[in-house]
Design an enzyme around this catalytic site. Structure first.
Site, mmCIF file in Angstrom:
data_model
loop_
_atom_site.group_PDB
_atom_site.id
_atom_site.type_symbol
_atom_site.label_atom_id
_atom_site.label_comp_id
_atom_site.label_asym_id
_atom_site.label_seq_id
_atom_site.Cartn_x
_atom_site.Cartn_y
_atom_site.Cartn_z
ATOM 1 N N SER A 189 8.602 6.147 11.008
ATOM 2 C CA SER A 189 7.725 5.888 12.388
ATOM 3 C C SER A 189 8.247 4.457 12.778
ATOM 4 O O SER A 189 8.307 3.718 11.813
ATOM 5 C CB SER A 189 6.492 6.212 12.112
ATOM 6 N N CYS A 231 -3.906 2.013 7.770
ATOM 7 C CA CYS A 231 -2.857 1.506 7.296
ATOM 8 C C CYS A 231 -3.227 -0.289 7.352
ATOM 9 O O CYS A 231 -3.533 -0.759 8.317
ATOM 10 C CB CYS A 231 -1.494 1.502 8.354
ATOM 11 N N CYS A 244 0.925 -4.951 16.670
ATOM 12 C CA CYS A 244 -0.048 -3.875 17.375
ATOM 13 C C CYS A 244 -1.234 -4.137 17.077
ATOM 14 O O CYS A 244 -1.727 -4.573 15.969
ATOM 15 C CB CYS A 244 0.525 -2.527 16.669
ATOM 16 N N CYS A 277 2.697 8.316 1.960
ATOM 17 C CA CYS A 277 2.949 7.517 3.034
ATOM 18 C C CYS A 277 3.148 6.056 2.502
ATOM 19 O O CYS A 277 2.474 5.379 1.650
ATOM 20 C CB CYS A 277 1.421 7.327 4.101
ATOM 21 N N SER A 336 5.572 5.577 17.824
ATOM 22 C CA SER A 336 4.182 5.035 18.275
ATOM 23 C C SER A 336 4.201 4.738 19.608
ATOM 24 O O SER A 336 4.546 3.415 20.115
ATOM 25 C CB SER A 336 3.966 3.961 17.246
ATOM 26 N N LEU A 337 3.451 5.578 20.354
ATOM 27 C CA LEU A 337 3.590 5.399 21.976
ATOM 28 C C LEU A 337 2.082 4.836 22.282
ATOM 29 O O LEU A 337 2.356 3.493 22.821
ATOM 30 C CB LEU A 337 3.588 6.760 22.436
ATOM 31 N N HIS A 338 1.217 5.600 22.194
ATOM 32 C CA HIS A 338 -0.227 5.087 22.373
ATOM 33 C C HIS A 338 -0.574 4.475 23.642
ATOM 34 O O HIS A 338 -1.809 3.918 23.997
ATOM 35 C CB HIS A 338 -0.689 3.650 21.343
ATOM 36 N N CYS A 346 -3.776 -2.263 14.476
ATOM 37 C CA CYS A 346 -3.320 -2.125 13.097
ATOM 38 C C CYS A 346 -3.426 -3.451 12.175
ATOM 39 O O CYS A 346 -3.155 -4.457 12.545
ATOM 40 C CB CYS A 346 -1.715 -2.069 13.137
ATOM 41 N N CYS A 383 3.623 -7.446 8.446
ATOM 42 C CA CYS A 383 4.546 -6.577 9.407
ATOM 43 C C CYS A 383 4.421 -7.898 10.780
ATOM 44 O O CYS A 383 3.239 -8.448 10.905
ATOM 45 C CB CYS A 383 3.905 -5.306 9.858
ATOM 46 N N GLU A 422 0.852 -1.311 -0.228
ATOM 47 C CA GLU A 422 0.079 -0.044 -0.049
ATOM 48 C C GLU A 422 0.907 1.082 0.048
ATOM 49 O O GLU A 422 2.031 1.322 0.480
ATOM 50 C CB GLU A 422 -0.803 0.153 1.349
#
Length: 344
Positions: free
Chosen positions: A191, A333, A116, A105, A214-216, A119, A112, A92
């Protein structure tokens, strides 16, 4: 894959050496570099000043990126591309027009392995890393297909960039080459979910890019629920690495915080986040999470998002709310790639 030399991932010096190796004059390396990175050509038949014998050699070497599908948002003009790679993998890329310039992007991996929870990119795991040329190819194809220059690049699509570190570094070197696309490194954001040793290594590399974490979450326990990487590195270790990045590069770190309704969007979360980040002089990017079919997370409502922002500002934290782009075309994403791979 392993048999390809991948000239589009080579520096000009490496291309010169490659030309000598296959019996071509050294200047062919500069010519080929210009075709690949300045003219953004991946069809060897268009490289008119190269001899036929060289074009034939190159024909099976290039890691081409070709358009497979395109969706355009009626809401804001966002374009999501699905590109096909030479081995059939689909990736993508999202083109986002803003008043200050066009942003892209890009993906750094096919799939991946970071896991997470919010995602879609991680569903199905990682298939393989993308080469530097495949990351570059997303930019070049977006420019060729839209007819518009890409002014800013965000390496925030499918994949964990720091899990593909060597190819990422080569990508940064090539995309900023003054004889190639000439994109300013200051216009690039990378990122990461928080691979601590690689954050430190990236800091030492000295590229003047923007690093985004990426904290979240505001505690180790909560972060473990959302992001498996938190089982390897604590919040303290991760934020210490971010502080090290700032100290080495003098570039402000961006902290991405996806707001999930009833999970991490309370006023108490906002207060804890402010306390965590105040010493780091960073920037917080609040992201109302995009729901995905395979998870039961819901995006925070507008009132909760605004309250969260106000609390951070009251605590002298620089904060913005990310504008949602392409919601009508599965622009979150990994969503479109996941659906595509399920039908191939």
């Amino acid at each position: 894959m392993s048999e390809r030399r991948d000239p589009a991932s080579m520096t000009k010096q490496e291309l010169t050496a490659y030309m000598k190796e296959i019996g071509q004059p050294a200047f062919r390396g500069s010519q080929l570099f210009g075709w690949l990175h300045k003219n953004r050509v991946q069809d060897v038949d268009e490289m008119r000043n190269l001899p036929g014998s060289l074009r034939e050699t190159l024909r099976g070497e290039l890691m081409t990126v070709t358009e497979w599908k395109r969706l355009t948002s009626r809401e804001d003009g966002t374009v999501k591309f699905l590109f096909r790679l030479v081995d059939g993998q689909i990736i993508e890329t999202v083109f986002m027009p803003y008043h200050h310039g066009n942003s892209l992007c890009i993906s750094s991996q096919a799939g991946c392995r970071m896991g997470c929870r919010f995602c879609a990119s991680t569903i199905g795991g990682k298939v393989r890393d993308l080469t530097a040329s495949e990351m570059l190819g997303q930019i070049y194809q977006a420019v060729n297909l839209t007819g518009k220059r890409v002014d800013n690049v965000v390496v925030m699509g499918t994949g964990e960039p720091l899990d593909n570190y060597e190819n990422l570094i080569r990508f940064l070197e090539l995309v900023s080459d003054p004889e190639g696309y000439q994109l300013s490194l200051r216009s690039i954001t990378v990122s990461s979910c928080g691979l601590v040793p690689k954050i430190r290594e990236l800091a030492e590399a000295g590229f003047p890019i923007t690093f985004a974490l990426s904290l979240h979450a505001t505690t180790d326990e909560e972060r473990k629920e959302l992001m498996p990487i938190a089982n390897r590195y604590t919040l303290k270790e991760t934020l210490d690495a971010c502080r090290y990045y700032f100290d080495r590069t003098h570039r402000r770190v961006t902290f991405e915080y996806s707001l999930v309704q009833g999970v991490n969007d309370s006023e108490a979360h906002a207060e804890r986040l402010a306390k965590l980040l105040f010493p780091l002089h960073g920037h917080v990017n609040l992201i109302p999470v995009n729901p995905i079919e395979e998870r039961d997370y819901k995006r925070s409502d507008a009132e909760s998002v605004q309250k969260f922002k106000i609390i951070l500002e009251r605590n002298r934290i620089n904060v913005t709310i990310r504008r949602s782009m392409g919601r009508d075309i599965d622009a979150a994403c990994g969503q479109l790639r996941l659906h595509a791979m399920q039908t191939i």
